[in-house]
Design a protein around this motif. Sequence first.
Motif, PDB file in Angstrom:
ATOM      1  N   LYS A   1     -37.029  31.299  66.841  1.00 31.29           N
ATOM      2  CA  LYS A   1     -38.017  33.286  66.730  1.00 31.29           C
ATOM      3  C   LYS A   1     -36.323  33.774  67.406  1.00 31.29           C
ATOM      4  O   LYS A   1     -36.608  34.628  66.510  1.00 31.29           O
TER       5      LYS A   1
ATOM      6  N   HIS B   1     -39.925  42.246  70.775  1.00 29.41           N
ATOM      7  CA  HIS B   1     -40.073  41.773  71.832  1.00 29.41           C
ATOM      8  C   HIS B   1     -40.315  40.672  72.404  1.00 29.41           C
ATOM      9  O   HIS B   1     -40.318  39.677  73.222  1.00 29.41           O
ATOM     10  N   THR B   2     -41.104  39.963  71.222  1.00 29.73           N
ATOM     11  CA  THR B   2     -42.289  39.333  71.224  1.00 29.73           C
ATOM     12  C   THR B   2     -41.472  38.101  71.651  1.00 29.73           C
ATOM     13  O   THR B   2     -41.309  36.208  71.651  1.00 29.73           O
TER      14      THR B   2
ATOM     15  N   TYR C   1     -47.161  49.057  79.388  1.00 31.65           N
ATOM     16  CA  TYR C   1     -47.614  47.980  78.489  1.00 31.65           C
ATOM     17  C   TYR C   1     -47.161  47.152  79.162  1.00 31.65           C
ATOM     18  O   TYR C   1     -48.011  46.661  79.946  1.00 31.65           O
TER      19      TYR C   1
ATOM     20  N   VAL D   1     -49.050  43.712  80.667  1.00 28.13           N
ATOM     21  CA  VAL D   1     -48.720  42.094  80.467  1.00 28.13           C
ATOM     22  C   VAL D   1     -47.986  41.617  82.083  1.00 28.13           C
ATOM     23  O   VAL D   1     -48.831  40.343  81.768  1.00 28.13           O
TER      24      VAL D   1
ATOM     25  N   VAL E   1     -50.749  39.694  84.669  1.00 26.27           N
ATOM     26  CA  VAL E   1     -52.030  38.341  84.222  1.00 26.27           C
ATOM     27  C   VAL E   1     -50.922  37.315  83.429  1.00 26.27           C
ATOM     28  O   VAL E   1     -51.544  36.577  83.797  1.00 26.27           O
TER      29      VAL E   1
ATOM     30  N   TYR F   1     -41.221  39.399  80.441  1.00 25.43           N
ATOM     31  CA  TYR F   1     -41.748  40.594  81.069  1.00 25.43           C
ATOM     32  C   TYR F   1     -41.284  41.798  81.422  1.00 25.43           C
ATOM     33  O   TYR F   1     -41.459  43.492  81.344  1.00 25.43           O
TER      34      TYR F   1
ATOM     35  N   ARG G   1     -54.428  41.481  80.024  1.00 22.09           N
ATOM     36  CA  ARG G   1     -54.912  40.164  79.297  1.00 22.09           C
ATOM     37  C   ARG G   1     -55.083  40.770  77.910  1.00 22.09           C
ATOM     38  O   ARG G   1     -54.934  40.472  76.686  1.00 22.09           O
TER      39      ARG G   1
ATOM     40  N   LEU H   1     -54.118  43.860  76.598  1.00 23.11           N
ATOM     41  CA  LEU H   1     -52.811  43.703  76.368  1.00 23.11           C
ATOM     42  C   LEU H   1     -52.231  42.987  75.251  1.00 23.11           C
ATOM     43  O   LEU H   1     -51.117  42.990  74.595  1.00 23.11           O
ATOM     44  N   TRP H   2     -52.101  41.497  76.533  1.00 27.34           N
ATOM     45  CA  TRP H   2     -51.482  40.408  76.132  1.00 27.34           C
ATOM     46  C   TRP H   2     -51.773  39.778  75.333  1.00 27.34           C
ATOM     47  O   TRP H   2     -51.074  38.911  73.592  1.00 27.34           O
TER      48      TRP H   2
ATOM     49  N   GLY I   1     -52.713  42.389  71.789  1.00 29.07           N
ATOM     50  CA  GLY I   1     -51.547  42.845  71.604  1.00 29.07           C
ATOM     51  C   GLY I   1     -50.274  42.680  71.246  1.00 29.07           C
ATOM     52  O   GLY I   1     -49.632  42.184  69.633  1.00 29.07           O
ATOM     53  N   ASP I   2     -50.119  41.111  71.794  1.00 33.16           N
ATOM     54  CA  ASP I   2     -49.083  41.207  71.964  1.00 33.16           C
ATOM     55  C   ASP I   2     -48.595  39.364  70.598  1.00 33.16           C
ATOM     56  O   ASP I   2     -48.658  38.867  70.061  1.00 33.16           O
TER      57      ASP I   2
ATOM     58  N   ILE J   1     -48.666  40.887  67.752  1.00 33.16           N
ATOM     59  CA  ILE J   1     -47.308  40.659  66.502  1.00 33.16           C
ATOM     60  C   ILE J   1     -47.117  39.731  66.343  1.00 33.16           C
ATOM     61  O   ILE J   1     -46.141  39.392  65.520  1.00 33.16           O
ATOM     62  N   ASP J   2     -47.608  39.263  66.937  1.00 28.35           N
ATOM     63  CA  ASP J   2     -47.085  37.791  66.965  1.00 28.35           C
ATOM     64  C   ASP J   2     -47.890  36.981  65.999  1.00 28.35           C
ATOM     65  O   ASP J   2     -47.097  35.896  64.765  1.00 28.35           O
TER      66      ASP J   2
ATOM     67  N   VAL K   1     -45.169  38.561  63.329  1.00 30.83           N
ATOM     68  CA  VAL K   1     -44.176  37.553  63.331  1.00 30.83           C
ATOM     69  C   VAL K   1     -44.134  36.420  62.238  1.00 30.83           C
ATOM     70  O   VAL K   1     -43.683  36.371  61.133  1.00 30.83           O
TER      71      VAL K   1
END
Lengths: 519, 660
Positions: free
Chosen positions: A166, A228-229, A287, A291, A294, A304, B601, B603-604, B607-608, B612-613, B617
């Motif tokens: 990645k 960014h992931t 945002y 993240v 948590v 993060y 939680r 957004l993670w 969202g992520d 996105i992932d 991706v």
Amino acid sequence: MFSHWPLLSLVIWTPIIGGFVVLGAGERANGARRLALIVAVATFLLSVPLFTGFDSQTAAMQFVEFQPWIHALNINYYLGVDGISMPLIILTTFSTVLVVIAGWEVIKEKQTQYLAAFLIMEGLMNGVFAALDSILFYIFFEGMLIPMFIVIGMWGGPRRVYATLKFFLYTFLGSVLMLIALIYMYTKSGSFSILDFQKLHMGITAQILIFMAFFGAFAVKIPMWPVHTWLPDAHVEAPTGGSVILAAVMLKIGGYGFLRFALPITPDASQTLSGVMIFLSLVAIVYIGFVALVQQDMKKLIAYSSIAHMGFVTLGTFVIYVIARHYGLTANLGEQPTPASLAAFNSGVLALEGALVQMISHGFISGAMFLSVGVLYDRMHSREINDYGGVVNRMPIFAGFLVLFAMANAGLPGTSGFVGEFMVILATLHGNFWLAFVAATTLIIGAAYTLWLIKRVVYGPVTNPKVAALQDINLREGVFLGLLAVAVLAVGIWPAPLLDVMHASVHHLLQQALTSKLS
Amino acid sequence: METVYLIIALAPLVGAIIAGLFGKKIGKTGAHTVTILGVGLSFGLSVWVFVRLVFQGMPTYDGNVYTWMMAGGYSFHIGFLIDHLSALMMLIVTFVSLMVHIYTIGYMAHDEELWPSDSQVRSTAYQRFFSYIALFTFSMLMLVMSNNLLQLFFGWEAVGLVSYLLIGFYMNKESAIYANLKAFIVNRVGDFGFLLGIAALFAYTGSLNYEEIFSQTGKLATATVMLIPGQEWSLPSVVAILLFIGAMGKSAQVPLHVWLPDSMEGPTPISALIHAATMVTAGIFMVTRMSPIYELSTTALSLMLIIGSIGAFFMGLIGVVQNDIKRVIAFSTLSQLGYMTAALGASAYAAGMFHLMTHAFFKALLFLAAGSVIMAMHHEQDIRKMGGLRKYMPITYVTALIGSLALIGFPGTSGFFSKDSIIEAVELSHIPGAHFAAALLILGVFVTALYTFRLFFLVFHGRERMDAHTRAHLHEPPWVVTLPLTLLALATIGAGGVMYPLLFGDFFRSIYVAPDHNVLAELHHHFHGALAFLIDGFLAPPFWLSMAGVLVAWDVTLYRSKLGIHVHSRLGWVRTILQNGYGFDAFNDYVFARGARGLGRLLWKAGDALLIDGLIVNGTARVIGWTADRLRWIQTGYVYHYSFAMIIGLLVLLSWYVLR
């Protein structure tokens, strides 16, 4: 006495050659690590004259080295630094010393290769910051991925293959686009020199396409939301040293790229797209902050938090256009500065220097945070926050350091974490109140995720028997945490010396960034 | 002189560093000696500076120590402004701090007993505590001595840091580390506004130096700012309100007050020093310092009047139903901070500062007296389990009585002079909301007397409700505890004497009051000497209200004592509301704490991870994989397949070329 030395070549090639010599030392680990430390310290010492011998009065490139390399394509071995790149080189050489010390006992397998990888990486990163020829830059830029790829892939955690792929694909995809842009500009200017690119006049369409290519290369590195992931995964799987270099130096290359390439080469595109860039920066700050709140994995949380902090770098970089617009400064800075244009210019300087300080400061703080997690991980082999609690009861000295770094991460005044954020918020409010409003929420969110982490890890009663068996840091760990503590406090209490070397270059950069190439 | 100011600020820091870093080596005695020497030196020099400044006509000092940074033509400095206002604050801070340092020797003497035996932080707890309070003194001094908003903010955050460390001093206690996190984050909400206020002021004046800012008030007065398109707002109002949000955090004003009651988790000496006498008054000081800005905004003044008076009355009410000795005093602090804020709102900055000073003395006194009781009671803090302590602890009793009388504003005590002048100033004010505020402040007098004397009677009078073991060990604490109590009691009695110069003289020269806001000048007209003021005090409604409060307190605690102890069972739903503190905590927990985690939680994960992932991706990877999989079918490796494809392609190209 150093003024006639090819200092930049030395800080690039000493660690690279040193790295290969260390590799050659083979399995004689003790000798190899000593040699690695000597090389790292020597490189750091060689980088010090860059700071002490720096002429802060001029925006011109200093310590310049020029050797023709490929005549046919006008590619040259062209090095030089200004007030923007020089502090970043020192950050790199400083961080590498810490990483070598940190890997001293902890890395059990293939230690020589591990240390050699970091030394080679150091040289390549110094090359990135010092290169003034774009092909040279590109080679260093791509080259540094290889040792990092190896470090994560060899010494990483269980999901390291996914993480390395990645990491590599994400960063590689972006930089290929940049190469195309560089070649295009060569066809226009007949040179690969970055400084020539900066003088190149281009139409808005070309600028926007080139900007997109830069965005692909640099936004991924910083990283900006939503590309960014890769970072949390890479950090979680990377060994401590890898995380430190990744967070402290590699992310900065993205920020540096925007300052060195995007703003001066494509000022009109930067202005046109500044709204998008600022939006993405604020998304990163807010945002990503939520993240981070948590996360259950300490390294992920810090990863993060890094993204959120780097949001201030890109915000400071692109907010100059909002400020300029607010003061009615559309294209060129006039011959006769009006009070409004002066205010716009001054707060623009504040924004850019804030972004730069934030980069340096984040280098120290994120390095410190990852090293601290490394200290815990070496003892407990866990990054889960829930496995900890009450660490202070067993490791009071370590806890003292960690609380200090956490406070710096939360931007407490008196630490370096405050300076950059403060400057960027101050400057942003010149342009637009609500942008500053959103950015300033980091005061709350940053404190929340950082101190909640501290509450769960450092404080509280000891419940896990493995925590009860913890030993406080040893001298070696005390050295690298102590050095970082000094750096964090020094920049926080007296940032003036760091800023003084930037002024001339930042003024020049801002002038370039605010001068339209369309007319 | 600059050296003297540097020594005043740095002496406690040196003590803090030595006690903090070398605590193990120098031991307990070494730690308290070095910090007390530092703070004592600061106090002595502060007295000297005060005398030179106030009585010997030394001019105001305003100078920079060093340039923190320069960027874009702006410069930021660390420097001192020593005028009457800061000299008074230095005196208060160093005096109370010195008292608390001495007191702590007695209070923390056996602190190890409160720590788990295997904790490595146990043996240095005492030294660490001294290091923290000395560090606090340094930070607070930097805050009040500053000549610019940047350094003020440094001190502001540094006192917040020390407060965080001290609330969580017993770091193995879940409630303590919950409270310190809460305190820090709630304060950060205030700082969020404060920083924006500083930035807004900077954007328009180009400086953070007080002198340079105030020299531009003429320009600022008419400046407007359009925050919402089409809405022109007065810039001073925006700045003043933003700065006040900072003060609301630090000085615990509704609704950012929620951290202060919980801060009582810290050891009692710091409740006295930080959460009563000095740090929480930083907001009051800041607003006073910025008076030239506040005077430009009636809106901000009005807001302060209303917020302050609401706190003064409603927070006092909560104090009535508390049973923890420290929490009662904490809610009393909230209420008194409300009085000070209301005074600022009425443009009676001097009265606010005056009350800040008297409150620093009597509230520190009350907290230290409470600490003395807690020590005697073996760390029992429930007043329902006390009673009759008067005869076991006469010095604590007398000093607590003095403090309590000052708190309820009994005529003649310092609290009387300061609180009455606030009430009268608010009554005279014409700022919108003043009538409402005055009514609440007067009612607050009754509430103050009620909770104060309920506490006092329950602790010192009536039946002895503690167990036999505790009773057998009740005794007056050592002199290191009683000496600060006595000195603070003397200060509490004496401080009222400076009313005239403070309120009506030209003591606070740096405070600017707009002519049409000048309630203190009006009050001056009605003022016919301290004696007349005193006699008036006996005749005025506040006095009778406070007497009524004392009477009710006596009634419910002593006369019909069952009623007092079980006061809550009679009050029903009112009690529920008050004990829940009007539901602020529940609301914050539910909406902000849980909401933020829920949002994080979401957004993670959504969202992520998912978008996105998952989609982009890994989705890209899947698409590439899928395409490659399909493309593989045509890579058969048979030459005749490839030549067939070549011929077809050639035919297509040819026909396209011919038919074009």
